[in-house]
Scaffold this motif. Sequence first.
Motif, short mmCIF file in Angstrom:
data_model
loop_
_atom_site.label_atom_id
_atom_site.label_comp_id
_atom_site.label_asym_id
_atom_site.label_seq_id
_atom_site.Cartn_x
_atom_site.Cartn_y
_atom_site.Cartn_z
N UNK A 1 0.84 -1.30 -0.09
CA UNK A 1 0.06 0.01 -0.07
C UNK A 1 0.75 1.38 0.13
N UNK A 2 2.13 1.10 -0.03
CA UNK A 2 3.15 2.37 -0.06
C UNK A 2 3.11 2.92 -1.47
N UNK A 3 2.77 2.04 -2.50
CA UNK A 3 2.87 2.81 -3.66
C UNK A 3 4.17 2.15 -4.57
N UNK A 4 4.88 1.06 -3.97
CA UNK A 4 6.01 0.57 -4.68
C UNK A 4 5.66 -0.11 -6.03
N UNK A 5 4.64 -0.97 -5.94
CA UNK A 5 4.25 -1.75 -7.39
C UNK A 5 3.74 -0.61 -8.47
N UNK A 6 3.15 0.37 -7.98
CA UNK A 6 2.52 1.19 -8.86
C UNK A 6 3.77 2.01 -9.41
N UNK A 7 4.87 2.44 -8.77
CA UNK A 7 6.02 3.03 -9.26
C UNK A 7 6.59 1.91 -10.19
N UNK A 8 6.72 0.65 -9.81
CA UNK A 8 7.48 -0.25 -10.77
C UNK A 8 6.70 -0.21 -12.15
N UNK A 9 5.44 -0.11 -12.21
CA UNK A 9 4.75 -0.03 -13.33
C UNK A 9 5.10 1.33 -14.20
N UNK A 10 5.24 2.36 -13.29
CA UNK A 10 5.62 3.61 -14.15
C UNK A 10 7.03 3.38 -14.92
N UNK A 11 7.87 2.57 -13.97
CA UNK A 11 9.31 2.67 -14.58
C UNK A 11 9.28 1.72 -15.71
N UNK A 12 8.17 0.69 -15.90
CA UNK A 12 8.31 -0.07 -16.85
C UNK A 12 7.43 0.32 -17.95
N UNK A 13 6.90 1.48 -17.78
CA UNK A 13 5.97 2.09 -18.89
C UNK A 13 4.82 1.13 -19.24
N UNK A 14 4.21 0.24 -18.09
CA UNK A 14 3.28 -0.27 -18.22
C UNK A 14 1.87 0.64 -18.18
N UNK A 15 2.14 1.56 -17.17
CA UNK A 15 0.92 2.70 -17.09
C UNK A 15 1.81 3.80 -17.46
N UNK A 16 0.93 4.85 -17.89
CA UNK A 16 1.38 6.36 -17.90
C UNK A 16 1.32 7.05 -16.85
N UNK A 17 2.20 7.95 -16.54
CA UNK A 17 2.19 8.88 -15.56
C UNK A 17 1.15 9.77 -15.38
N UNK A 18 0.80 10.08 -14.13
CA UNK A 18 -0.28 11.27 -14.24
C UNK A 18 0.39 12.65 -13.99
N UNK A 19 1.71 12.62 -13.73
CA UNK A 19 2.49 13.69 -13.88
C UNK A 19 3.87 13.65 -13.53
N UNK A 20 4.82 14.84 -13.80
CA UNK A 20 5.96 14.61 -13.44
C UNK A 20 6.84 14.26 -14.73
N UNK A 21 7.96 13.91 -14.73
CA UNK A 21 9.02 13.32 -15.78
C UNK A 21 9.82 12.15 -15.34
N UNK A 22 10.18 11.20 -16.48
CA UNK A 22 10.89 10.30 -16.17
C UNK A 22 11.70 10.00 -17.31
#
Length: 343
Positions: A53-74
């Motif tokens: 529930x801390x957001x780790x897996x969501x962050x992993x999906x962002x790093x893998x481009x499995x989901x688009x970010x809502x904001x910011x830059x990578x």
Amino acid sequence: MSAATAFIRAEDLRKQYQLRRGLFGKGKTLHAVAGVDFEVPAGSTFGLVGESGSGKSTLARLLLAAEPASGGRLHVDGKPLSTGTARERKAFHRLVQPVLQDPYASLNPLMRIGDIVSEPMRIHGLAKGPALAARVAALLQSVGLTPSLAQRFPGELSGGQRQRVAIARALGLAPRALVLDEPVSALDVSIQAQILNLLKDIQRQQGLTYVLISHDLAVVAYMSSQIGVLYLGEFVELGSRDDIIRNPRHPYTRALMASSESRVESGAESGAAAVAEIPSPIALPPGCRFQSRCPHAAPRCREHKPALREVGREVGREVGQKVGPDAGPEAGAAHRVACHFDL
């Protein structure tokens, strides 16, 4: 650290979900990743640790481009992440590959091991025929498996063997980075160290960059040169492995250390473990997000959100000094904590 030396760089990275269903969530926003900044030097390991529930897996999906970010830059390899077209997605997946948590679920049970390992290479047109078979055999050997296993199915292998197959598959595209999402949590304790040591050996041999995600601080400390402690989508502590483990400054980090199954440093302070449930990311607490569970919480914690600020260096450390077994240039990274108090 300059952008030129960071293979992965995130700036104010965010991911929100607008909830349209559910008794308590309809019309509300779930803040999964709430504006994180970090850099991962090429060839190093950045460890992300936190509870479920801390957001780790969501962050992993962002790093893998499995989901688009809502904001910011990578940025990856010095370039803004772009996966809008099929060609861009293919190019990105050549750079960054995943190794997922459950080797029982990540491998198709109806495919032979050789086909599983070769599939990414066939999709990308990297090899075919005898050359592809030779590449599969070499990959299996590189992760400690015999090439004869290529004819078997996942159900005939142990958990540790399956995770080795998953690693071989990830290496087939010759990536520059791996995102390791709880890579040993589904394995027996006796097998975990073997897989972690294998990953370390591969990193040394190939110069890979790792982002390691785990709920277990002992695993993260063993593998990483830098650590980020994530809580409700935000970093509460960031720094080198040695700073985080030898001198944890945030109550949440100390709680994670206290609840870890094994002590990662004999001199680490245990602190007080958090006992309350983690709040919902739909209804975030005011002020400090950890205040409802923190043994040091004061009125100001409920009224004002603490900034992520740099704290004092470890006593006796010299600039550029290697203080850990895997320390590198990143070992001098700033130690930052989001807390109102100097603990």
